[in-house]
Design a protein around this motif. Sequence first.
Motif, PDB file in Angstrom:
ATOM      1  N   GLU A  96      -7.164   5.096  -4.989  1.00 58.00           N
ATOM      2  CA  GLU A  96      -6.583   6.204  -5.762  1.00 58.00           C
ATOM      3  C   GLU A  96      -5.128   5.968  -6.162  1.00 58.00           C
ATOM      4  O   GLU A  96      -4.631   6.586  -7.075  1.00 58.00           O
ATOM      5  CB  GLU A  96      -6.688   7.497  -4.952  1.00 58.00           C
ATOM      6  CG  GLU A  96      -6.143   7.350  -3.552  1.00 58.00           C
ATOM      7  CD  GLU A  96      -6.396   8.577  -2.683  1.00 58.00           C
ATOM      8  OE1 GLU A  96      -6.813   8.379  -1.534  1.00 58.00           O
ATOM      9  OE2 GLU A  96      -6.164   9.707  -3.150  1.00 58.00           O
ATOM     10  N   PHE A  97      -4.448   5.076  -5.423  1.00 63.46           N
ATOM     11  CA  PHE A  97      -3.022   4.877  -5.727  1.00 63.46           C
ATOM     12  C   PHE A  97      -2.768   3.690  -6.646  1.00 63.46           C
ATOM     13  O   PHE A  97      -1.624   3.369  -6.934  1.00 63.46           O
ATOM     14  CB  PHE A  97      -2.233   4.681  -4.442  1.00 63.46           C
ATOM     15  CG  PHE A  97      -2.434   5.777  -3.448  1.00 63.46           C
ATOM     16  CD1 PHE A  97      -2.360   7.104  -3.846  1.00 63.46           C
ATOM     17  CD2 PHE A  97      -2.706   5.493  -2.121  1.00 63.46           C
ATOM     18  CE1 PHE A  97      -2.568   8.123  -2.940  1.00 63.46           C
ATOM     19  CE2 PHE A  97      -2.912   6.508  -1.211  1.00 63.46           C
ATOM     20  CZ  PHE A  97      -2.847   7.824  -1.620  1.00 63.46           C
TER      21      PHE A  97
ATOM     22  N   ASP B 115      -4.865  -3.520   1.105  1.00 63.90           N
ATOM     23  CA  ASP B 115      -4.209  -2.481   1.894  1.00 63.90           C
ATOM     24  C   ASP B 115      -3.893  -1.242   1.076  1.00 63.90           C
ATOM     25  O   ASP B 115      -3.292  -0.311   1.589  1.00 63.90           O
ATOM     26  CB  ASP B 115      -2.895  -3.016   2.479  1.00 63.90           C
ATOM     27  CG  ASP B 115      -3.152  -4.005   3.587  1.00 63.90           C
ATOM     28  OD1 ASP B 115      -3.539  -3.562   4.679  1.00 63.90           O
ATOM     29  OD2 ASP B 115      -3.002  -5.217   3.351  1.00 63.90           O
TER      30      ASP B 115
ATOM     31  N   PRO C 184      -5.189   1.894  -1.045  1.00 60.27           N
ATOM     32  CA  PRO C 184      -6.358   2.691  -1.402  1.00 60.27           C
ATOM     33  C   PRO C 184      -6.515   2.801  -2.922  1.00 60.27           C
ATOM     34  O   PRO C 184      -5.519   2.826  -3.653  1.00 60.27           O
ATOM     35  CB  PRO C 184      -6.058   4.057  -0.795  1.00 60.27           C
ATOM     36  CG  PRO C 184      -5.031   3.808   0.256  1.00 60.27           C
ATOM     37  CD  PRO C 184      -4.241   2.633  -0.227  1.00 60.27           C
TER      38      PRO C 184
ATOM     39  N   TYR D  85       2.888   6.599  -6.731  1.00 58.38           N
ATOM     40  CA  TYR D  85       1.918   7.564  -7.245  1.00 58.38           C
ATOM     41  C   TYR D  85       2.416   8.982  -7.018  1.00 58.38           C
ATOM     42  O   TYR D  85       2.448   9.816  -7.924  1.00 58.38           O
ATOM     43  CB  TYR D  85       0.583   7.331  -6.551  1.00 58.38           C
ATOM     44  CG  TYR D  85      -0.477   8.360  -6.827  1.00 58.38           C
ATOM     45  CD1 TYR D  85      -1.213   8.321  -8.021  1.00 58.38           C
ATOM     46  CD2 TYR D  85      -0.765   9.359  -5.900  1.00 58.38           C
ATOM     47  CE1 TYR D  85      -2.203   9.265  -8.273  1.00 58.38           C
ATOM     48  CE2 TYR D  85      -1.740  10.301  -6.142  1.00 58.38           C
ATOM     49  CZ  TYR D  85      -2.462  10.255  -7.337  1.00 58.38           C
ATOM     50  OH  TYR D  85      -3.420  11.184  -7.582  1.00 58.38           O
ATOM     51  N   GLU D  86       2.863   9.244  -5.794  1.00 58.23           N
ATOM     52  CA  GLU D  86       3.338  10.590  -5.466  1.00 58.23           C
ATOM     53  C   GLU D  86       4.547  10.975  -6.300  1.00 58.23           C
ATOM     54  O   GLU D  86       4.701  12.118  -6.704  1.00 58.23           O
ATOM     55  CB  GLU D  86       3.716  10.671  -3.979  1.00 58.23           C
ATOM     56  CG  GLU D  86       2.524  10.704  -3.062  1.00 58.23           C
ATOM     57  CD  GLU D  86       2.925  10.755  -1.594  1.00 58.23           C
ATOM     58  OE1 GLU D  86       2.025  10.865  -0.776  1.00 58.23           O
ATOM     59  OE2 GLU D  86       4.129  10.672  -1.303  1.00 58.23           O
ATOM     60  N   LEU D  87       5.424  10.019  -6.521  1.00 51.77           N
ATOM     61  CA  LEU D  87       6.636  10.308  -7.284  1.00 51.77           C
ATOM     62  C   LEU D  87       6.361  10.383  -8.781  1.00 51.77           C
ATOM     63  O   LEU D  87       7.259  10.653  -9.556  1.00 51.77           O
ATOM     64  CB  LEU D  87       7.697   9.245  -7.007  1.00 51.77           C
ATOM     65  CG  LEU D  87       8.320   9.277  -5.617  1.00 51.77           C
ATOM     66  CD1 LEU D  87       9.208   8.067  -5.401  1.00 51.77           C
ATOM     67  CD2 LEU D  87       9.138  10.550  -5.436  1.00 51.77           C
ATOM     68  N   GLY D  88       5.139  10.085  -9.151  1.00 52.66           N
ATOM     69  CA  GLY D  88       4.805  10.126 -10.570  1.00 52.66           C
ATOM     70  C   GLY D  88       5.320   8.936 -11.344  1.00 52.66           C
ATOM     71  O   GLY D  88       5.406   8.949 -12.570  1.00 52.66           O
TER      72      GLY D  88
ATOM     73  N   GLY E 132       0.819  -1.206   0.000  1.00 52.92           N
ATOM     74  CA  GLY E 132       0.000   0.000   0.000  1.00 52.92           C
ATOM     75  C   GLY E 132       0.849   1.250   0.000  1.00 52.92           C
ATOM     76  O   GLY E 132       0.640   2.175  -0.792  1.00 52.92           O
ATOM     77  N   LEU E 133       1.863   1.254   0.861  1.00 56.07           N
ATOM     78  CA  LEU E 133       2.730   2.422   0.972  1.00 56.07           C
ATOM     79  C   LEU E 133       3.548   2.609  -0.311  1.00 56.07           C
ATOM     80  O   LEU E 133       3.699   3.720  -0.821  1.00 56.07           O
ATOM     81  CB  LEU E 133       3.659   2.256   2.179  1.00 56.07           C
ATOM     82  CG  LEU E 133       4.607   3.412   2.461  1.00 56.07           C
ATOM     83  CD1 LEU E 133       3.835   4.708   2.643  1.00 56.07           C
ATOM     84  CD2 LEU E 133       5.432   3.122   3.705  1.00 56.07           C
TER      85      LEU E 133
ATOM     86  N   GLN F 112       1.442   4.085  -2.957  1.00 54.25           N
ATOM     87  CA  GLN F 112       1.183   5.509  -2.700  1.00 54.25           C
ATOM     88  C   GLN F 112       2.396   6.345  -3.093  1.00 54.25           C
ATOM     89  O   GLN F 112       2.268   7.382  -3.748  1.00 54.25           O
ATOM     90  CB  GLN F 112       0.869   5.739  -1.217  1.00 54.25           C
ATOM     91  CG  GLN F 112       0.609   7.220  -0.937  1.00 54.25           C
ATOM     92  CD  GLN F 112       0.467   7.555   0.547  1.00 54.25           C
ATOM     93  OE1 GLN F 112       0.291   6.672   1.373  1.00 54.25           O
ATOM     94  NE2 GLN F 112       0.518   8.830   0.855  1.00 54.25           N
ATOM     95  N   GLU F 113       3.565   5.871  -2.700  1.00 58.60           N
ATOM     96  CA  GLU F 113       4.755   6.666  -2.990  1.00 58.60           C
ATOM     97  C   GLU F 113       5.094   6.656  -4.475  1.00 58.60           C
ATOM     98  O   GLU F 113       5.574   7.658  -5.007  1.00 58.60           O
ATOM     99  CB  GLU F 113       5.921   6.192  -2.131  1.00 58.60           C
ATOM    100  CG  GLU F 113       5.648   6.509  -0.668  1.00 58.60           C
ATOM    101  CD  GLU F 113       6.809   6.205   0.259  1.00 58.60           C
ATOM    102  OE1 GLU F 113       6.933   6.908   1.261  1.00 58.60           O
ATOM    103  OE2 GLU F 113       7.575   5.259  -0.016  1.00 58.60           O
TER     104      GLU F 113
END
Lengths: 365, 239, 297, 296, 249
Positions: A258-259, A254, A256, A234-237, A227-228, A231-232
């Motif tokens: 959106e990621f 685990d 979400p 996603y954040e990092l593109g 999950g983490l 997410q990361e």
Amino acid sequence: MKKMIRVLAATSVLATALPAQADVVIGAVLPLSGVNANGGEDQRRGIELAVAQINEAGGVLGEPLKVIYEDSGNVPQRAIDAARKLVSVDGVALVIGEYSSGITIPLGQYLVAEGVPHLNPASTSGLVRGIGATSFSMVGLDNVSTEFAAKDVLDRGWKRVAVLAMNNAFGQGVANEFGAHFAQLGGEVTTTIMYTSGQTTYRRELQQAESTEPDAYVFTAYGADGGLMMQEAYELGLQEDPWYSILITMHNADTPAEFKTGLIGMDVDYTADDTSYKAAYEEAYGQSFQSAWSGYAHDTTLFAAETIERAGSTDRPAVLSAIAELGAEGFTGVTGEIKLDADGQRMWQPYQKLKVEGDALVSHE
Amino acid sequence: MIEAQDLRAGYGDGADILNGISLTAGRKELVTILGPNGCGKSTLLKTIAGYLKPRSGGVKMHGKDVSTVPIHEKVRHHRVGYVPQTDNVFRSLTVAENLRLGARGLDRATTARRYDALMEQYPVLASKQGRKASALSGGERQILSLARALIAEPEILLLDEPSAGLSPLMLHEVFDAIAGIRDSQGMCIVMVEQNAFEALGVADRAYVLSLGQVAIHAPARDLLADPAMRALYLGGHVA
Amino acid sequence: MVQFIFDTLFRAADLALIAVALSAVYSLIRFPNVALVQYAVVGAFVGMALQQQGVPIVPAVLLASLLVGGIAQVFNAVIFQRLLRLDPAIALIGSLALSMVLSAGFLLGFGPAAQRFSVQVAPATRVFGVRVTEMQVLTGGLTVAILIAFALLLFRTPLGREMRAVSTNPVLAAATGVNTARVTGLVVFLSGVIAALGGAMLALRGSVSIDMGTNMLLPVFAAAILGGLGNAFGAVFGAIVIAAAETLITNLNFGPIVGQDHVFLPASYAPAASFALLVAVLLFRPRGIFVSEVTRV
Amino acid sequence: MSDFLIHVISVSCIYGILALSLNLQAGFTGLMNFGLIAMFGCGVYGAGLVHRFGLPVALGPALALILAVLMGLFLARLGRRLSTDYWGIATLSIAEIARIFATNLEPLTGGAQGISGLPLLFSGLRPWDGAARLALFAVILGVAWLICERLVRSNFGLGMKLIREEPQLARALGYDIDRIRSTVMVIASVIAAVAGVLYAHYLSFVGPELLLAPETFLIWAMVIIGGIANNRGVIAGAFAMQFMMAYVPFVKDYFALPSDFVAAARLMLSGGVILGFLLLRPQGIFPERVGGRHDH
Amino acid sequence: MTTELLAVRGLAKAFGLSNVLEDVSFSVMPGEIVGLLGPNGSGKSTALNVISGFLPRSAGTITFAGRDISDAPVHAITDLGLVRTFQLPSMPHRMTVREVLKAGKRDDGGRFAPVAYGPEIDVLLQEFRLAHVAGHAASALSGGQKKLLSVATALRANPKLLCLDEPTAGVHVSLRSDLVGVLRNYVAQGGACLVVEHDMLFIRDLCTRCIVLDRGNIIADCLPGELENNPRVVEAYLGKAIEKGGMAQ
């Protein structure tokens, strides 16, 4: 000194007083705490459903079946301690366990040394094959699954991939096997990154992977880690490039929604043709499968009950020969047919290609 | 202004270091406490100041019993100033900050007024207001710590060996400053000293301690003329 | 290169608040309080729990930090003051033990899985060719703001002056009329608040699991010791050095040396880099790079 | 049933040896080692590496010994100029570095999956193998106890105690503090490594999880509960803690508690026991006998 | 000519910018009891700390029993037979008086041999009037008793030179004469003493020679009886107070 003797006396009284044996008892060592707790819990659910089903149908050898669960805490020595308790105190007929290969292997070796039947419900590392004669796998090993994954990835046109896997027996197995199959089929692994499970950030690993400019990222991760990581990414593109997950159900719950848009992957097929198990699970727990492993744990329990029934007692040698017999014959559960090879490993299992749609996984051929 | 009655005190669960000491000090009086190492001088001052609770006996200031009042409350509510022996400035703070700390609780105008007055009184400090206290010499630190206590305009001043570690020249400057404070501000000063003869030169009265008890109590002038005192420091002994 | 600097700064921000809190409280209560790192986790978890109860995120974080400040004071009064009377080393063991008890509490209360604040997460945007996320900028900015606020408090207010006075010379501070117990209590409270804010910032950027305290412990200590324990703003410098070391070790490509394109040291060696740096500092400069005002006996 | 009891007592013996080692350092010499598990790790991996590379089992203790001596000397060297609390943090770091390397140096240590299949001691004596192992462990525990007792009652032991409390006085009386520290660290390290070798061949598995920091604190709990600087006390503490740890799952079964309880209760037990004893009875159940048998 | 036991040549010690010892040279012969005197801050204790190896010197040399010990570690100096006590001895609270006394002599019968408490321990306990507290924790003693214990412990080490830092401060008057007796006895058996002390009576009773320090320099090296008549000594001790009107005899 006197006090010490008193302490010892008190604890040994406690020890003899506690276990109550009447039913047919089997043990399960699962990661009920630690980073794999969600997976462990899902396994427990599968076992519970199987126990309910068996006891509704009259139990085993005319007695209700009882499973004693022990927590491994995701630590090998705790798992062995737990098994020791199951074997010598609870006197279980056999032990089901564990989740990750790094723990299943020492656990299995301990059980083999004690002559206790061991059923592996989840670990897929190739090393599981070497545990010993009284250890059996109810799940197909990595060599089968990674070949499937390598083919799938290449078929999608991704020639250069970065591989991320957790640094344990399972992850190392997946990374090595996938790399070998992928290279054999003509692909190139740009880098293989083994990460430590349970970190608060994976940015460093992700950036290492990114710097090799792959066509796609192939990864495998346990629940919270996955999950983490998603997410990361996603954040990092990094999700501009495709992401492919080996055994995607391990972390899907685990992560979400959106990621993980557009995430695809593969996993063992746990609903074969029979949908009644899926319905029972959803009714009992009010949600869809959290991972593939509940189905395997479920089938492992059914398989165990069937062998004890055949053996006619919980006598270990009898149970062992019953396992061998049933394994050779084949047994059909919710994950398809369980047939064991000469090493006691499951020969075949169905796989499926999956993709994420919203929060759920759907088939993706 | 200070009345100590039959004080007994010691550290932790150790033996008594003060074995029943009584002491008084009045307005515009400089009282010095003398005695060899280990006789209990500093312990007595610490007990009067409130660092140490007396095991028996009591301390009165301005007629009120303050035996159990901790030092910081004495400073704030009973107009007491205390200057410890060594390490008596805040080394990491500037000279100005050291003084401002002494003036805590006062309004801006008063602080500024007294601050300026002290700067005028002690020019050594005025030139080093922005420096860290750790950069001052031993004598300057002693002056600074005195000034820090004075900015709150205490009526009672307790000094623990103000001469410790000072060169003889500096020592006179510091003692003169102390005597000046008594004379100009009418303060009650209790001072512990090793430098007996220097202290007696400025003090009004003296207590000489030995093994936790008062061995001699006399006016400073008499003591200075006393052969027993000379003996104590140069080959004598007070039994 | 720019990416390297950014990575270093953000990692430093992870460590800085907790390290500053650790250093600040060490300057008054002379033992390394390991439990402080767990206070950060408490802060994050309580904040998330409050948010789940419907409290908006900003008050939730603030409330949680104040609560942790209070908890820090309670633990200090009930546990550490008593243990310190025995020995600072005993207090250190006590704080390790408290950390374990707190982890057990987290495990029972929040389960083993990592948790997140529910905040909008947007993909990174590129600034100077470097990817940064909104949350990174926001929490990084907040971290700097908190540090500046703390610095102003410490160096520009009478209260700060008292704090510094007590930390340099508690005996003298009492003689100057400072209520050292009250000032110490306040610093303990503030250290709890800052650590909790640090935990919340971490949780906002990523996720927080019950293991976070354990994982952060040594890097935070390394930063604080590098900066000279007791020197609050030395800790910020220490955090940057530690972050740089960690980032460097994972960014080096050893591929060319071994004749491949890309070979990295596993990122899990990164903490080893900070620990090794810590050990090296202790070997050669036992009191940190900036020798603090605290003279150790 | 009795098998399980034998198991718990066997493990208690091994932890008793570890508690003796820690007691020698922290209890008698005042060396607050929070990285004890690294010394234990020298033994565990000494045995493990020998097995992994197919060398004769007997080389395990030898390799363990070499690693342990080096570890002891290094930690002692590190402590030369550090105050107690800094050194504590430093030892914790060393243990974590050791664990990180054990996890990541896959070609050498087998990485996270560890080394499995170590030969089990006395496996040929089945079904009496458990009892035989227990007997061996008990004997080694006894030997370790004798060594520790002899050490603390010797002239050297007086030096250790003097260093613990009044290092200045010790120096003035001519005790070479650095040398005594190094000697104690090496002896303690070797004792801990012996426990490690035994444990490796008992568990028949070696992995980085054996080196987790909470394991060190578990041993601290044993020392504190039993009575710091009392050799019998810390052995009693080791037994008490091990029995409590071993019976946590039974309590869980009995009260049908959630499975998280076991992990939490174990943490809570070590942490809580340390805190509780430090606050309420810092001298432990069996306090140090000041003066030994010669003073009454 | 007997050789010097301790020879200090040109010893200097500076802390930062302040010179605590400037240029100190003196020697101690076997059989001597030398008093080291001086007003507060004159550098006596610093001299003792440098000689015993607890502080590094800034300049000068120190030889002891024919060996250069200028840079030797404390334990090596003690091994040669120079043993010191402290002004404020703090004692362990988890060791008994008897144990501390025993610890004074190292390697008694071997490093790892069990501790044996022979009769010599009891003799010392009697001599220093500590027999009744022999089994007590050493830290529980009064300040004076701790002093005595520290002297007794140092004597256990059979030193060639015993360096005492204010041995009488806080010690009860009745015990001081005992202390003089014990130290005399020790010197008579071949020892030597260097004593930093304030108590002049004690010095006069005990010492064979006195060295007076003032501001880091030696201003007198004479017999105890000559002190009172040495103008530099009187000045150093009494300062300008005399001129200011005191000392009207």
